[in-house]
Design a protein around this motif. Structure first.
Motif, mmCIF file in Angstrom:
data_model
loop_
_atom_site.group_PDB
_atom_site.id
_atom_site.type_symbol
_atom_site.label_atom_id
_atom_site.label_comp_id
_atom_site.label_asym_id
_atom_site.label_seq_id
_atom_site.Cartn_x
_atom_site.Cartn_y
_atom_site.Cartn_z
ATOM 1 N N LYS A 152 45.273 34.340 30.542
ATOM 2 C CA LYS A 152 45.082 35.037 29.268
ATOM 3 C C LYS A 152 44.295 36.321 29.445
ATOM 4 C CE LYS A 152 45.228 30.925 26.401
ATOM 5 N NZ LYS A 152 44.422 29.913 25.712
ATOM 6 N N ARG A 153 43.364 36.322 30.392
ATOM 7 C CA ARG A 153 42.529 37.505 30.639
ATOM 8 C C ARG A 153 43.206 38.514 31.569
ATOM 9 N NH1 ARG A 153 36.330 35.664 31.314
ATOM 10 N NH2 ARG A 153 36.180 34.339 29.485
ATOM 11 N N GLY A 154 44.363 38.157 32.132
ATOM 12 C CA GLY A 154 45.101 39.082 32.982
ATOM 13 C C GLY A 154 44.692 39.081 34.446
ATOM 14 N N TYR A 155 44.007 38.035 34.894
ATOM 15 C CA TYR A 155 43.549 37.988 36.283
ATOM 16 C C TYR A 155 44.490 37.225 37.215
ATOM 17 C CZ TYR A 155 39.124 39.980 34.787
ATOM 18 O OH TYR A 155 38.167 40.817 34.286
ATOM 19 N N VAL A 156 45.317 36.343 36.665
ATOM 20 C CA VAL A 156 46.312 35.634 37.463
ATOM 21 C C VAL A 156 47.621 35.615 36.695
ATOM 22 C CG1 VAL A 156 44.583 34.133 38.584
ATOM 23 C CG2 VAL A 156 45.808 33.303 36.557
ATOM 24 N N LEU B 35 53.589 28.988 41.262
ATOM 25 C CA LEU B 35 52.570 29.513 42.151
ATOM 26 C C LEU B 35 51.640 30.392 41.316
ATOM 27 C CD1 LEU B 35 52.109 29.273 45.219
ATOM 28 C CD2 LEU B 35 53.293 31.453 45.459
ATOM 29 N N VAL B 36 50.343 30.163 41.416
ATOM 30 C CA VAL B 36 49.358 30.977 40.709
ATOM 31 C C VAL B 36 48.924 32.067 41.677
ATOM 32 C CG1 VAL B 36 47.137 30.997 39.512
ATOM 33 C CG2 VAL B 36 48.605 28.956 39.398
ATOM 34 N N VAL B 37 49.125 33.321 41.289
ATOM 35 C CA VAL B 37 48.798 34.449 42.157
ATOM 36 C C VAL B 37 47.862 35.412 41.438
ATOM 37 C CG1 VAL B 37 50.932 34.292 43.506
ATOM 38 C CG2 VAL B 37 50.874 35.714 41.464
ATOM 39 N N LEU B 38 47.076 36.109 42.218
ATOM 40 C CA LEU B 38 46.130 37.078 41.671
ATOM 41 C C LEU B 38 46.842 38.341 41.219
ATOM 42 C CD1 LEU B 38 43.281 36.823 44.348
ATOM 43 C CD2 LEU B 38 43.432 35.645 42.144
ATOM 44 N N THR B 39 46.313 38.957 40.176
ATOM 45 C CA THR B 39 46.811 40.248 39.714
ATOM 46 C C THR B 39 45.915 41.346 40.286
ATOM 47 O OG1 THR B 39 45.419 40.292 37.754
ATOM 48 C CG2 THR B 39 47.591 39.216 37.531
ATOM 49 N N PRO B 40 46.309 42.602 40.136
ATOM 50 C CA PRO B 40 45.435 43.694 40.593
ATOM 51 C C PRO B 40 44.035 43.654 39.961
ATOM 52 C CG PRO B 40 47.644 44.529 40.256
ATOM 53 C CD PRO B 40 47.637 43.116 39.736
ATOM 54 N N ALA B 41 43.919 43.159 38.729
ATOM 55 C CA ALA B 41 42.598 43.067 38.101
ATOM 56 C C ALA B 41 41.693 42.110 38.879
ATOM 57 C CB ALA B 41 42.733 42.609 36.648
#
Length: 134
Positions: free
Chosen positions: A59-63, A76-82
């Motif tokens: 929800k916060r845009g981190y994954v 698969l849970v992956v990291l975002t650029p944030a």
């Protein structure tokens, strides 16, 4: 005290919306990512707790959830650029704190002793799962 100072400096650097457990999750997801079940194992928490953490971070845009390369219903849970940016900032803050502490303590010796202690308590199978305290 050290964790409080680390958190204060992260907030001063514009990273105030995350707690230490979020950073632990980011560390556990680095690289190709992981399923929520794998994240739970790495953090030493229940699958439900890991699922809630993933929901919150998404929800916060981190994954983000991506199709698993093995197919099926797994995600698969992956990291975002944030998240990557947060890790970069946190790394710089941590290195700054270590440099300051290094003037008062022998950090390499402390790391060696802590590594020996972890090995004695956990064996030579590597690091134990992260166990956040909240």
């Amino acid at each position: 005290m050290l964790l409080g100072e680390f958190t204060r400096r992260l907030a001063a650097a514009g990273q105030s919306d995350l707690r230490p457990v979020h950073g632990m999750a980011f560390q556990a997801l680095r690289g190709p990512g992981a399923t929520a079940t794998e994240l739970a194992e790495r953090l030493g928490v229940t699958k439900q707790a890991a699922g809630q953490l993933v929901d919150e971070l998404e929800k916060r845009g981190y994954v983000r959830r991506a199709p698993h390369p093995g197919g099926g219903r797994r995600k698969l849970v992956v990291l975002t650029p944030a998240a990557t940016e947060h890790l970069d900032v946190a790394g710089r803050v941590l290195h700054g704190l270590e440099a300051e502490l290094g003037t008062r303590a022998d950090l390499p010796a402390l790391r060696r002793e802590l590594s020996h202690l972890i090995g004695a308590l956990h064996g030579d199978d590597g690091l134990p799962p992260l166990r956040p305290v909240w």
